[in-house]
Write a protein that holds these residues in place. Structure first.
Motif: not given
Length: 461
Positions: A1-22
């Motif tokens: 199954m394709t993950e919603v985003f390709p970051e690891p499970a223990d990745a820190p919360a993304a800050p507000a603002g711009s971010i790279d997403i699939v």
């Protein structure tokens, strides 16, 4: 199954603002601004709005041209009311399988194919040589008429976070409700100028264009809209659970146990019963009671209805999204207030004679209904898990369609049964008024679920 985003499970919360997403399978990551209400832009919502517009325009061409079609084939009000009823029932039969397909198949391609089918059926309507052939073609287009809704509603939930879903569904509802008067106006004008057959030939052209435009929308990853909300607020990520293999009826039963969804379905089904029957017959009512030509009656009803829709969509979506930012359940309160306004105005439009009074109240009724429904659609998206939204919206549309399918037929049958012994000698007025109480009952149904929303939204993940 394709993950919603390709970051690891223990990745820190993304800050507000711009971010790279699939955003879509097979596509590179895309930079988005999480502080925007629509991080991925409004084009998907606009495209879905165009689909809804073409759907309702084609369906309601018959309302504007109805007197001319009745004159040509020689059928009465009962048969006229049976056309949209049979078409809606045919569509309802296919909705649950369409919902399951929406949870498993590419939604963009499905929507485009459905629009192409509408265009073909529109041409066939204009070519019909007997009433039976015309009736069967309208049933066929009804079978396809609602099939865009489950994939389209699921698509919008994945493109937009909860805080802006009211506006996103507002585009879809705006297209839907603007298609109602546009179809009535176009049907009446073309029938008067060129004959009723030309009405359906003309409608096929924009359908082909919209089918092509839909294909410019990328298929989003499922659960994307929910994840956009979590990234903005720093909440932990959740894994999307695919639908469990089960029967259609069992899955429908599980979804109906979501009390907020069940309340929205009951409310919208009763609302559809009322407004479906009343607005189908509205141009004919103006023609018969106000001595207007059917082209003038359809144009007037469409123009004031369209004005009310625009006002209601803008006001309802804006107020609903603002209320949601304070507390999620308040979106239901906003929808209920708009719905009550529409019910009162529609009652007045039937009771008060005279063109100025009627068209003013019709505009207010359209504003009320248009302001309520996108908020209720957003509520439905919030309380159904992302992997089951196609089926959830299919169930909603199925039961709403069943509720609304009887409206035009009940009015036509009642009109023929009552005869010319009623209000002003015109039986359509009491016949149409028999459906208004259903709209008030829908208000009560929504009031009963306002306290349940938070619980069901959290459970949906």
């Amino acid at each position: 199954m394709t993950e919603v985003f390709p970051e690891p499970a223990d990745a820190p919360a993304a800050p507000a603002g711009s971010i790279d997403i699939v955003v879509s399978d097979g596509r590179p990551p895309r930079v988005v601004d999480l502080t925007k209400s629509a991080p991925l832009g409004w084009w998907p919502a606009i495209a879905v709005g165009l689909v809804a517009f073409i759907d309702r325009l084609e369906i309601n061409l018959i309302a504007g041209a109805l007197p001319a079609i009745q004159d040509h084939f020689g059928f009465g009000d009962t048969a006229a009311g049976a056309i949209p009823t049979a078409a809606s029932i045919a569509g309802a039969v296919l909705l649950l399988p369409a919902g399951r397909l929406a949870d498993r198949a590419p939604r963009v391609v499905t929507i485009s194919i459905v629009v192409l089918v509408w265009s073909l059926c529109s041409v066939l309507s204009g070519l019909a040589t007997t009433f039976m052939l015309f009736f069967l073609v309208r049933v066929l287009i009804g079978a396809a008429g609602q099939l865009y809704n489950p994939p389209a509603s699921s698509l919008l939930a994945d493109y937009y976070p909860a805080r802006s879903r009211g506006k996103a569904y507002g585009f879809e509802r705006a297209g839907y409700y603007l298609g109602l008067p546009a179809g009535v106006i176009l049907g009446g004008a073309l029938a008067e100028a060129f004959g009723w057959r030309m009405v359906f030939f003309v409608a096929a052209v924009p359908g082909l264009l919209v089918a092509a435009l839909v294909l410019t929308v990328r298929e989003p990853l499922r659960g994307l809209g929910d994840r956009l909300d979590r990234l903005r607020t720093g909440e932990p990520a959740t894994t999307l659970t695919p639908p469990r293999p089960t029967s259609l009826l069992r899955e429908a039963g599980e979804l109906l146990r979501i009390r907020t969804l069940a309340g929205v379905i009951i409310g919208q089904a009763l609302l559809a019963l009322g407004i479906g029957g009343v607005f189908y017959w509205l141009p004919t009512l103006l023609e018969r009671t106000e001595n207007l030509g059917y082209d003038t009656a359809s144009g007037l009803a469409g123009a004031v209805g369209g004005t009310g829709v625009v006002v209601g969509i803008v006001a309802g979506s804006r107020l609903g999204d603002r209320a949601h930012a304070i507390r999620g359940g308040r979106r239901i309160t906003v929808a209920t207030a708009f719905l009550l306004t529409g019910a009162l105005a529609l009652s007045g439009a039937l009771l008060v004679p005279g063109v100025p009074a009627r068209v003013t109240l019709i505009a207010l009724a359209c504003a009320g209904f248009a302001g309520a429904i996108p908020n209720l659609t957003a509520v439905s998206a919030d309380v159904v898990p992302a992997g089951r939204r196609g089926m959830g919206f299919a169930l909603l549309t199925f039961l709403v369609t069943v509720g609304g399918a009887l409206g035009p037929f009940v009015v036509g049958l009642t009109s023929d049964l009552v005869g010319a012994t009623s209000y002003g000698g015109e039986p359509l007025v009491p016949a149409m008024f028999t459906l208004v109480p259903a709209i008030f009952v829908s208000v009560v149904a929504l009031l009963r679920i306002s306290d349940r929303y938070e619980i069901d939204a959290r459970a949906a993940g």
